[in-house]
Design an enzyme around this catalytic site. Structure first.
Site, PDB file in Angstrom:
ATOM      1  N   GLU A  77       0.826  -1.220   0.000  1.00  0.00           N
ATOM      2  CA  GLU A  77       0.000   0.000   0.000  1.00  0.00           C
ATOM      3  C   GLU A  77       0.860   1.269   0.000  1.00  0.00           C
ATOM      4  O   GLU A  77       0.622   2.187   0.784  1.00  0.00           O
ATOM      5  CB  GLU A  77      -0.942  -0.006   1.217  1.00  0.00           C
ATOM      6  CG  GLU A  77      -2.027  -1.071   1.119  1.00  0.00           C
ATOM      7  CD  GLU A  77      -3.179  -0.857   2.100  1.00  0.00           C
ATOM      8  OE1 GLU A  77      -2.935  -0.300   3.173  1.00  0.00           O
ATOM      9  OE2 GLU A  77      -4.307  -1.249   1.774  1.00  0.00           O
ATOM     10  N   GLU A 130      -6.469  -7.964  -1.223  1.00  0.00           N
ATOM     11  CA  GLU A 130      -7.023  -8.159   0.120  1.00  0.00           C
ATOM     12  C   GLU A 130      -8.520  -7.921   0.054  1.00  0.00           C
ATOM     13  O   GLU A 130      -8.968  -6.779  -0.094  1.00  0.00           O
ATOM     14  CB  GLU A 130      -6.407  -7.162   1.115  1.00  0.00           C
ATOM     15  CG  GLU A 130      -4.950  -7.425   1.410  1.00  0.00           C
ATOM     16  CD  GLU A 130      -4.346  -6.426   2.395  1.00  0.00           C
ATOM     17  OE1 GLU A 130      -5.101  -5.836   3.200  1.00  0.00           O
ATOM     18  OE2 GLU A 130      -3.124  -6.226   2.325  1.00  0.00           O
TER      19      GLU A 130
HETATM   20  C1  GLA Z   1      -4.320  -2.984   4.703  1.00  0.00           C
HETATM   21  C2  GLA Z   1      -2.947  -3.605   4.842  1.00  0.00           C
HETATM   22  C3  GLA Z   1      -2.964  -4.881   5.631  1.00  0.00           C
HETATM   23  C4  GLA Z   1      -3.822  -4.737   6.872  1.00  0.00           C
HETATM   24  C5  GLA Z   1      -5.214  -4.309   6.459  1.00  0.00           C
HETATM   25  C6  GLA Z   1      -6.153  -4.122   7.623  1.00  0.00           C
HETATM   26  O1  GLA Z   1      -4.980  -3.460   3.657  1.00  0.00           O
HETATM   27  O2  GLA Z   1      -2.381  -3.850   3.579  1.00  0.00           O
HETATM   28  O3  GLA Z   1      -1.655  -5.196   5.964  1.00  0.00           O
HETATM   29  O4  GLA Z   1      -3.243  -3.798   7.695  1.00  0.00           O
HETATM   30  O5  GLA Z   1      -5.151  -3.070   5.833  1.00  0.00           O
HETATM   31  O6  GLA Z   1      -6.284  -5.274   8.350  1.00  0.00           O
END
Ligand code: GLA
Length: 603
Positions: free
Chosen positions: A161, A235
């Site tokens: 991210e 995700e």
């Molecule tokens: C983001 C991050 C993950 C985690 C999620 C929340 O997507 O990439 O590592 O922190 O948020 O659980």
């Protein structure tokens, strides 16, 4: 033998070895699951109808001390990936260097912050040099496990991210080249939430998206940004994490199934985050800070399809039914592991925290308070986790002011007696008057470094600056580092413990024995009536107990127990409540359904 052709993203669908595939992934972090359970959890992932395992790689755990690497036991990444291969699962590797993941400092080692000018996640030379040394150790472990070389790794993620941080336009190129120059040849990808997509890409690397709800058009946004490329929800958040003092998050199974069905029908690849969350054992959990600091709990249950202890849920069964309807045959369901409610543990002995100082390393002296990362301990990597005691002499009373330099919480003592607490909200406490020499002690706890957001560089812990008594900065500190490692807990054994007939001087350690008859079973520990502290079983730090909830139980895996007597030590700051009890299932005080919230943000 001709080389296999790895994952390709050259058209609107993925191909692997030339054959179209849809990635059906699930996240399980090896560092959050007892090693003895890895196989069980991966079998359950496979039996659910998924074909890919995704895992982060936590730098802070693999290089806890600068230059000292750990890739064994619980951190045996090679074994974990090989196990996935043996079960015919593909692997998406997410090696960071930063991973977020609700881990302390987003998985970055805290010793990086010894450099006062550190700029994490940038091409600042102090950061890139550290990444290079770490990758020199890590990457050669994983390159032989790549798909084109016969292994299961089909894709490798570049950072995590970065579009939401984006402090250095050259950084993603640096990470990409750091991977490629060390022999990573499989498909590279970045992963971002919708807002981060704009700044999260790098030349030649596939962009993927993180989301919780399909209804906001995020997938279309990615498709428009990156036409003629396969879509991957890196995700899909099928639950959420918890912070201390706020409700336990759940996410509706029906909503999750509807979303996964839509992804299946549209042929979109996905990875469930988390498929099985496990536990952030010990002091490994992080924190969030969007205006107010909130430390995360130890349970990483995440309301995932498998519970914290790896049990099936309604979500799991519904998901398996759904995925099964797209496949000819699913593997059999692995057997349920029995759990046990053990007889309560009676604490027959206690020892004051002040006594335990004899088991710490040499205290450190300095005119000004020193933050824990810069203490001369652990081969000059400083202290990463736990508590630090700061002591100095005072000759008067008055107003003790923290100037907001306490990270994150300090118990304030005069001559070993608690007089107050300082934290982000309470920055001043009254010291009773006296002109004789007294010892002021601040026992400062690192409750977890934030793992997301722009403030990563400001995550030093302990006392991070002066504290004042009547506006005058205090000087001449003696500092004790209490990271409460298994070694420290073992050393405590040799001290003299008192019987519980005598009143304890808090904070205090309590010692008892847990009897296990026959083959150990998984269980959950609970401490009703206790206040706040840390639980150790056979030297293993299970994590914090804290009466504010929502987490009321700590997972104690069978593999950390032995048949016969097991030693339990509880560190308690304020008030021991009696016996330690056990429960068959995790318990939370209140819950909130995030699928009923209009939008799930990271706050
Ligand atoms: C983001 C991050 C993950 C985690 C999620 C929340 O997507 O990439 O590592 O922190 O948020 O659980």
């Amino acid at each position: 033998m001709s080389q296999r052709e790895g994952l390709r993203a050259d058209s609107s669908h993925f191909t692997l070895d030339g054959v179209p595939i849809q990635i059906l992934g699930g996240s399980i972090h090896y560092f959050r699951v007892p090693r003895a359970c890895w196989r069980d959890r991966l079998l359950k992932l496979k039996a659910c109808g998924l074909n890919t395992l995704a895992t982060y790689v936590p730098w802070n755990l693999h290089e806890p001390v600068k230059g000292m690497y750990r890739f064994e036991d619980q951190l045996d990444l090679e074994e974990y990936i090989s196990l996935a291969a043996a079960l015919d699962l593909w692997v998406i590797l997410r090696p960071g260097p930063y991973i977020c993941a609700e881990l302390d400092l987003g998985g970055l080692p805290s010793w990086l912050l010894r450099d006062k000018n550190m700029k994490l996640r940038t091409t600042y030379p102090g950061f890139t040099a550290a990444v290079n040394s770490y990758f020199d150790k890590l990457i050669p472990i994983v390159t032989p496990l790549q798909f084109s070389r016969g292994g299961p790794i089909i894709a490798v993620q570049v950072e995590n991210e970065y579009g939401s941080y984006a402090k250095d336009e050259h950084y993603l190129t640096f990470v990409k080249e750091a991977l490629m120059s060390r022999g990573v040849t499989e498909l590279l990808l970045t992963s971002d939430n919708r807002d981060g997509l704009k700044c999260g890409g790098v030349e030649g690397v596939l962009q993927t998206i993180n989301l919780q709800k399909l209804s906001y058009g995020a997938i279309q946004y990615l498709a428009d940004m990156q036409p003629q490329k396969p879509l991957l929800v890196m995700e899909y958040w099928c639950g959420w994490f918890d912070v201390w003092g706020e409700p336990h998050h759940i996410f509706s199974a029906q909503d999750m199934i509807a979303a996964v069905k839509e992804l299946m029908d549209r042929g979109i690849s996905f990875n469930l985050y988390m498929f099985h969350g496990g536990s952030s054992f010990g002091f490994t959990s992080g924190a969030v800070d969007f205006g107010s600091y909130k430390p995360q709990v130890n349970s990483y249950d995440y309301d995932a399809p498998l519970t914290e202890s790896g049990d099936y849920t309604t979500k799991y069964h519904l998901l398996r039914d759904l995925l099964g309807s797209y496949q000819s045959k699913l593997p059999q369901l692995p057997a349920v592991q029995g759990r046990k409610v053990y007889e309560p543990v009676v604490f027959s002995q206690h020892m004051s925290f002040w006594e335990s100082l004899r088991c710490t390393d040499m205290p450190f002296k300095s005119n000004d308070p020193v933050n824990m990362e810069n203490l001369s301990v652990n081969h000059n990597s400083g202290q990463s986790y736990g508590y630090t005691l700061y002591e100095t002499s005072i000759y008067r009373g008055g107003a003790l002011h923290s100037r907001n330099h306490v990270r994150d919480k300090a118990l304030v003592f005069i001559d070993k007696h608690l007089i107050g607490i300082l934290d982000y909200r309470t920055q001043e406490t009254a010291v009773p008057h006296s002109e004789r020499e007294r010892i002021l002690g601040l026992l400062v706890e690192n409750c977890g470094r934030v793992n997301f957001g722009p403030a990563l560089n400001e995550q030093r812990k302990g006392l991070v600056g002066d504290i004042t008594l009547n506006h005058t900065p205090l000087k001449k500190f003696t500092m004790y580092s209490l990271d409460m490692t298994p070694n420290f807990i073992n050393r405590l054994q040799s001290l003299k413990w008192k019987s519980t007939d005598e009143k304890p001087l808090y904070p205090a350690f309590f010692r008892g024995s847990m009897a296990v008859d026959g083959q150990p079973r998984d269980t959950f520990v609970k401490l009703p009536g206790w206040s706040k502290g840390v639980v150790f079983v056979n030297g293993q730090n299970l994590g914090r107990h804290w009466s504010v909830g929502p987490q009321n139980t700590l997972y104690l895996p069978a593999s950390w127990l032995k048949s016969g007597d097991n030693q339990v030590i509880v560190f308690e700051e304020h008030r021991a409540g009696g016996k330690m009890h056990f429960a068959e299932n995790p318990q939370h005080c209140k819950t909130i359904d995030v699928s009923r919230q209009p939008f799930c943000t990271l706050s």
